[in-house]
Motif scaffolding. Structure first.
Motif, mmCIF file in Angstrom:
data_model
loop_
_atom_site.group_PDB
_atom_site.id
_atom_site.type_symbol
_atom_site.label_atom_id
_atom_site.label_comp_id
_atom_site.label_asym_id
_atom_site.label_seq_id
_atom_site.Cartn_x
_atom_site.Cartn_y
_atom_site.Cartn_z
ATOM 1 N N LYS A 1 -5.483 -0.477 0.026
ATOM 2 C CA LYS A 1 -5.224 -0.107 -1.364
ATOM 3 C C LYS A 1 -4.402 1.181 -1.391
ATOM 4 C CE LYS A 1 -9.681 -1.950 -2.749
ATOM 5 N NZ LYS A 1 -11.027 -1.610 -3.203
ATOM 6 N N ASP A 2 -3.754 1.435 -2.522
ATOM 7 C CA ASP A 2 -3.057 2.704 -2.688
ATOM 8 C C ASP A 2 -4.070 3.846 -2.605
ATOM 9 O OD1 ASP A 2 -0.816 1.172 -3.139
ATOM 10 O OD2 ASP A 2 -0.393 2.006 -5.120
ATOM 11 N N ILE A 3 -3.697 4.901 -1.895
ATOM 12 C CA ILE A 3 -4.557 6.074 -1.736
ATOM 13 C C ILE A 3 -3.972 7.214 -2.567
ATOM 14 C CG2 ILE A 3 -5.447 7.813 -0.109
ATOM 15 C CD1 ILE A 3 -6.647 5.027 0.355
ATOM 16 N N TYR A 4 -4.799 7.814 -3.407
ATOM 17 C CA TYR A 4 -4.406 8.962 -4.225
ATOM 18 C C TYR A 4 -5.211 10.177 -3.764
ATOM 19 C CZ TYR A 4 -2.118 5.763 -7.488
ATOM 20 O OH TYR A 4 -1.290 4.824 -8.062
ATOM 21 N N MET B 1 0.850 -1.173 0.000
ATOM 22 C CA MET B 1 0.000 0.000 0.000
ATOM 23 C C MET B 1 0.898 1.239 0.000
ATOM 24 S SD MET B 1 -2.770 1.105 2.900
ATOM 25 C CE MET B 1 -1.615 0.875 4.222
ATOM 26 N N THR B 2 0.627 2.136 -0.937
ATOM 27 C CA THR B 2 1.403 3.365 -1.076
ATOM 28 C C THR B 2 0.441 4.541 -1.098
ATOM 29 O OG1 THR B 2 3.029 2.171 -2.399
ATOM 30 C CG2 THR B 2 3.094 4.558 -2.522
ATOM 31 N N ASN B 3 0.877 5.652 -0.517
ATOM 32 C CA ASN B 3 0.096 6.881 -0.572
ATOM 33 C C ASN B 3 0.680 7.792 -1.635
ATOM 34 O OD1 ASN B 3 -1.700 6.212 1.575
ATOM 35 N ND2 ASN B 3 -0.025 6.597 2.997
ATOM 36 N N ASN C 1 7.056 9.323 3.074
ATOM 37 C CA ASN C 1 7.155 8.205 2.116
ATOM 38 C C ASN C 1 5.976 8.176 1.148
ATOM 39 O OD1 ASN C 1 9.625 7.190 3.134
ATOM 40 N ND2 ASN C 1 8.510 6.175 4.793
ATOM 41 N N THR C 2 5.576 9.354 0.704
ATOM 42 C CA THR C 2 4.453 9.512 -0.215
ATOM 43 C C THR C 2 4.985 9.838 -1.601
ATOM 44 O OG1 THR C 2 3.054 10.322 1.587
ATOM 45 C CG2 THR C 2 2.369 10.890 -0.648
#
Length: 159
Positions: free
Chosen positions: A96-99, A1-3, A27-28
């Motif tokens: 999930k990845d958050i955008y 999971m990445t922001n 770390n975004t």
């Protein structure tokens, strides 16, 4: 999971530099959608984020359609003054990845873009008084990304 923080056609280099620093510190990933209102070599941009730019995970796109074509976005939030739900009431701990997409300082995100890629129900706002039109872009990005991280128990940050 990445922001991810997505800036739609940012205009002010100092805002983007400050957001870049926040991205490195959290770390975004940072996504910049052209046209930009400045050069990435701009002295103001470098001054705001200069010590951190080499550590930044940054991606560039010629337009919003290229951004969406290259990113399998499942969880996107548009931060806009006309949002219907306060940002802190959303669930960002989905696995999930958050955008988080922020618009131009002068005009925001075009409503056509929002409708084409997710709809108005993805618009969130930061509560504010009626004495200002909007908050500063870099402050807004910091407020929202830290709420996302809070809900994710600040993983994998130290502190």
């Amino acid at each position: 999971m990445t922001n991810h923080i997505v800036l739609y056609q940012p205009e002010i280099p100092q805002n983007t530099g400050n957001i870049a620093r926040t991205c490195v510190g959290t770390n975004t990933h940072l996504h910049l959608i052209r046209p930009l209102g400045f050069s990435v070599d701009d002295k103001h941009l470098k001054r705001a984020g200069c010590d951190y730019w080499d550590d930044l995970n940054v991606h560039y796109y010629d337009d919003v359609h290229e951004f969406f074509a290259q990113n399998p976005v499942e969880e996107i939030y548009y931060i806009e003054t006309f949002g219907t739900e306060p940002y802190h009431k959303m669930n960002y701990n989905t696995g999930k990845d958050i955008y988080l997409m922020f618009g131009r300082e002068s005009t925001g995100i075009p409503k056509e873009v929002i409708e084409q890629y997710g709809g108005a129900e993805r618009c969130v706002l930061i509560p504010q008084s009626d004495k200002v039109r909007s908050l500063n872009l870099s402050n807004t990005a910091a407020i929202v990304i830290y709420e996302v991280l809070r809900q994710q128990d600040f993983a994998p940050l130290r502190g």
